[in-house]
Design a protein around this motif. Structure first.
Motif, PDB file in Angstrom:
ATOM      1  N   GLU A   6      15.904  28.315 -21.678  1.00  0.00           N
ATOM      2  CA  GLU A   6      15.775  28.039 -20.247  1.00  0.00           C
ATOM      3  C   GLU A   6      16.608  29.014 -19.430  1.00  0.00           C
ATOM      4  O   GLU A   6      17.618  29.550 -19.905  1.00  0.00           O
ATOM      5  CB  GLU A   6      16.239  26.615 -19.906  1.00  0.00           C
ATOM      6  CG  GLU A   6      15.515  25.498 -20.605  1.00  0.00           C
ATOM      7  CD  GLU A   6      16.269  25.000 -21.813  1.00  0.00           C
ATOM      8  OE1 GLU A   6      16.056  23.836 -22.214  1.00  0.00           O
ATOM      9  OE2 GLU A   6      17.092  25.772 -22.351  1.00  0.00           O
ATOM     10  N   GLY A   8      17.343  29.963 -14.862  1.00  0.00           N
ATOM     11  CA  GLY A   8      17.004  29.656 -13.473  1.00  0.00           C
ATOM     12  C   GLY A   8      17.864  28.593 -12.835  1.00  0.00           C
ATOM     13  O   GLY A   8      17.725  28.315 -11.637  1.00  0.00           O
ATOM     14  N   ARG A  19      13.582  27.454  -9.279  1.00  0.00           N
ATOM     15  CA  ARG A  19      12.517  27.463 -10.273  1.00  0.00           C
ATOM     16  C   ARG A  19      13.133  27.706 -11.635  1.00  0.00           C
ATOM     17  O   ARG A  19      13.741  28.757 -11.863  1.00  0.00           O
ATOM     18  CB  ARG A  19      11.455  28.509  -9.983  1.00  0.00           C
ATOM     19  CG  ARG A  19      10.247  28.376 -10.926  1.00  0.00           C
ATOM     20  CD  ARG A  19       9.134  29.353 -10.640  1.00  0.00           C
ATOM     21  NE  ARG A  19       9.396  30.667 -11.183  1.00  0.00           N
ATOM     22  CZ  ARG A  19       8.452  31.541 -11.485  1.00  0.00           C
ATOM     23  NH1 ARG A  19       7.175  31.231 -11.295  1.00  0.00           N
ATOM     24  NH2 ARG A  19       8.769  32.740 -11.949  1.00  0.00           N
ATOM     25  N   SER A  21      12.749  28.362 -15.644  1.00  0.00           N
ATOM     26  CA  SER A  21      11.827  28.961 -16.601  1.00  0.00           C
ATOM     27  C   SER A  21      12.246  28.575 -18.006  1.00  0.00           C
ATOM     28  O   SER A  21      13.432  28.346 -18.275  1.00  0.00           O
ATOM     29  CB  SER A  21      11.813  30.481 -16.473  1.00  0.00           C
ATOM     30  OG  SER A  21      11.406  30.890 -15.187  1.00  0.00           O
ATOM     31  N   CYS A  22      11.294  28.539 -18.887  1.00  0.00           N
ATOM     32  CA  CYS A  22      11.562  28.224 -20.299  1.00  0.00           C
ATOM     33  C   CYS A  22      10.651  29.109 -21.129  1.00  0.00           C
ATOM     34  O   CYS A  22       9.432  28.912 -21.132  1.00  0.00           O
ATOM     35  CB  CYS A  22      11.307  26.748 -20.564  1.00  0.00           C
ATOM     36  SG  CYS A  22      11.461  26.266 -22.294  1.00  0.00           S
ATOM     37  N   TRP A  36       9.805  18.578 -19.347  1.00  0.00           N
ATOM     38  CA  TRP A  36      11.151  18.848 -18.847  1.00  0.00           C
ATOM     39  C   TRP A  36      11.944  17.554 -18.833  1.00  0.00           C
ATOM     40  O   TRP A  36      11.429  16.498 -18.457  1.00  0.00           O
ATOM     41  CB  TRP A  36      11.101  19.433 -17.431  1.00  0.00           C
ATOM     42  CG  TRP A  36      10.680  20.859 -17.377  1.00  0.00           C
ATOM     43  CD1 TRP A  36       9.423  21.338 -17.147  1.00  0.00           C
ATOM     44  CD2 TRP A  36      11.518  22.002 -17.550  1.00  0.00           C
ATOM     45  NE1 TRP A  36       9.421  22.712 -17.176  1.00  0.00           N
ATOM     46  CE2 TRP A  36      10.702  23.142 -17.411  1.00  0.00           C
ATOM     47  CE3 TRP A  36      12.876  22.182 -17.800  1.00  0.00           C
ATOM     48  CZ2 TRP A  36      11.203  24.449 -17.525  1.00  0.00           C
ATOM     49  CZ3 TRP A  36      13.371  23.463 -17.903  1.00  0.00           C
ATOM     50  CH2 TRP A  36      12.540  24.585 -17.765  1.00  0.00           C
ATOM     51  N   LYS A  72       2.633  26.203 -16.598  1.00  0.00           N
ATOM     52  CA  LYS A  72       2.781  26.981 -17.829  1.00  0.00           C
ATOM     53  C   LYS A  72       1.935  28.232 -17.718  1.00  0.00           C
ATOM     54  O   LYS A  72       0.805  28.175 -17.223  1.00  0.00           O
ATOM     55  CB  LYS A  72       2.352  26.131 -19.029  1.00  0.00           C
ATOM     56  CG  LYS A  72       2.624  26.741 -20.377  1.00  0.00           C
ATOM     57  CD  LYS A  72       2.422  25.730 -21.514  1.00  0.00           C
ATOM     58  CE  LYS A  72       1.042  25.172 -21.609  1.00  0.00           C
ATOM     59  NZ  LYS A  72       0.776  24.514 -22.918  1.00  0.00           N
ATOM     60  N   THR A  78       5.504  30.982 -21.439  1.00  0.00           N
ATOM     61  CA  THR A  78       6.581  30.475 -20.583  1.00  0.00           C
ATOM     62  C   THR A  78       6.105  29.264 -19.801  1.00  0.00           C
ATOM     63  O   THR A  78       4.963  29.226 -19.339  1.00  0.00           O
ATOM     64  CB  THR A  78       7.045  31.561 -19.607  1.00  0.00           C
ATOM     65  OG1 THR A  78       7.509  32.699 -20.346  1.00  0.00           O
ATOM     66  CG2 THR A  78       8.177  31.049 -18.729  1.00  0.00           C
ATOM     67  N   TYR A  80       7.384  26.461 -16.585  1.00  0.00           N
ATOM     68  CA  TYR A  80       8.209  26.484 -15.390  1.00  0.00           C
ATOM     69  C   TYR A  80       8.382  25.074 -14.827  1.00  0.00           C
ATOM     70  O   TYR A  80       7.570  24.182 -15.075  1.00  0.00           O
ATOM     71  CB  TYR A  80       7.562  27.347 -14.309  1.00  0.00           C
ATOM     72  CG  TYR A  80       7.257  28.757 -14.735  1.00  0.00           C
ATOM     73  CD1 TYR A  80       5.995  29.110 -15.205  1.00  0.00           C
ATOM     74  CD2 TYR A  80       8.243  29.742 -14.681  1.00  0.00           C
ATOM     75  CE1 TYR A  80       5.716  30.407 -15.605  1.00  0.00           C
ATOM     76  CE2 TYR A  80       7.972  31.045 -15.080  1.00  0.00           C
ATOM     77  CZ  TYR A  80       6.701  31.363 -15.539  1.00  0.00           C
ATOM     78  OH  TYR A  80       6.433  32.653 -15.939  1.00  0.00           O
ATOM     79  N   GLN A  82       9.162  24.080 -10.890  1.00  0.00           N
ATOM     80  CA  GLN A  82       9.497  24.386  -9.506  1.00  0.00           C
ATOM     81  C   GLN A  82      10.088  23.136  -8.884  1.00  0.00           C
ATOM     82  O   GLN A  82       9.445  22.082  -8.885  1.00  0.00           O
ATOM     83  CB  GLN A  82       8.246  24.827  -8.737  1.00  0.00           C
ATOM     84  CG  GLN A  82       8.491  25.090  -7.266  1.00  0.00           C
ATOM     85  CD  GLN A  82       9.377  26.294  -7.021  1.00  0.00           C
ATOM     86  OE1 GLN A  82       9.215  27.332  -7.656  1.00  0.00           O
ATOM     87  NE2 GLN A  82      10.329  26.172  -6.103  1.00  0.00           N
ATOM     88  N   CYS A  96      13.962  21.962 -21.586  1.00  0.00           N
ATOM     89  CA  CYS A  96      12.527  21.968 -21.855  1.00  0.00           C
ATOM     90  C   CYS A  96      12.285  21.605 -23.318  1.00  0.00           C
ATOM     91  O   CYS A  96      13.168  21.768 -24.171  1.00  0.00           O
ATOM     92  CB  CYS A  96      11.912  23.325 -21.536  1.00  0.00           C
ATOM     93  SG  CYS A  96      12.627  24.707 -22.445  1.00  0.00           S
TER      94      CYS A  96
END
Length: 125
Positions: A6, A8, A19, A21-22, A36, A72, A78, A80, A82, A96
């Motif tokens: 992860e 962000g 946001r 990210s993973c 998540w 995704k 990846t 996400y 938000q 994640c």
């Protein structure tokens, strides 16, 4: 090597956005439903959102519904999250994972799911 990483997280003021990210490596994220989770200090881990893999099913916990959006990008392997209109109650470590995501039920943990190490989100003025 199979892993989820992860990024962000950080410090943001109330009302702000982040946001997360993973990034997955060692396996194809397209083959998995993803989710998540977050864990605030002194509280249990809670599943806040998931996205199914082949059927467009999403789930959001009531606490984040309308403010958070999961997505995704299979081409980037990846996922996400938000997060908008953040408030201090959103402060937690966010992680994640690969999960089951079931319409009407939400997140079901996989016995051998993959997990990221977590990223800290702090909402404070």
């Amino acid at each position: 090597q199979v892993q989820l990483v992860e990024s962000g997280g950080g410090l943001v003021q109330p009302g702000g956005s982040l946001r997360l990210s993973c990034v997955a490596s060692g396996f194809n994220l397209a083959d998995y439903a993803v989710g998540w989770f977050r864990q605030a200090p002194g509280k249990e881990r809670e599943g806040i959102s998931c996205l199914s893999n082949y059927v467009s099913t999403t789930y959001y916990a009531d606490a984040v519904k309308g403010r958070f959006t999961i997505s995704k990008d299979n081409s980037k392997n990846t996922m996400y999250l938000q997060m908008n209109n953040l408030n201090p109650e959103d402060t937690a470590v966010y992680s994640c994972a690969t999960v089951y995501c079931v319409a009407g039920t939400g997140i079901i943990l996989l016995e051998n799911g993959y997990w990221g190490q977590g990223t800290q989100v702090t909402v404070s003025s």
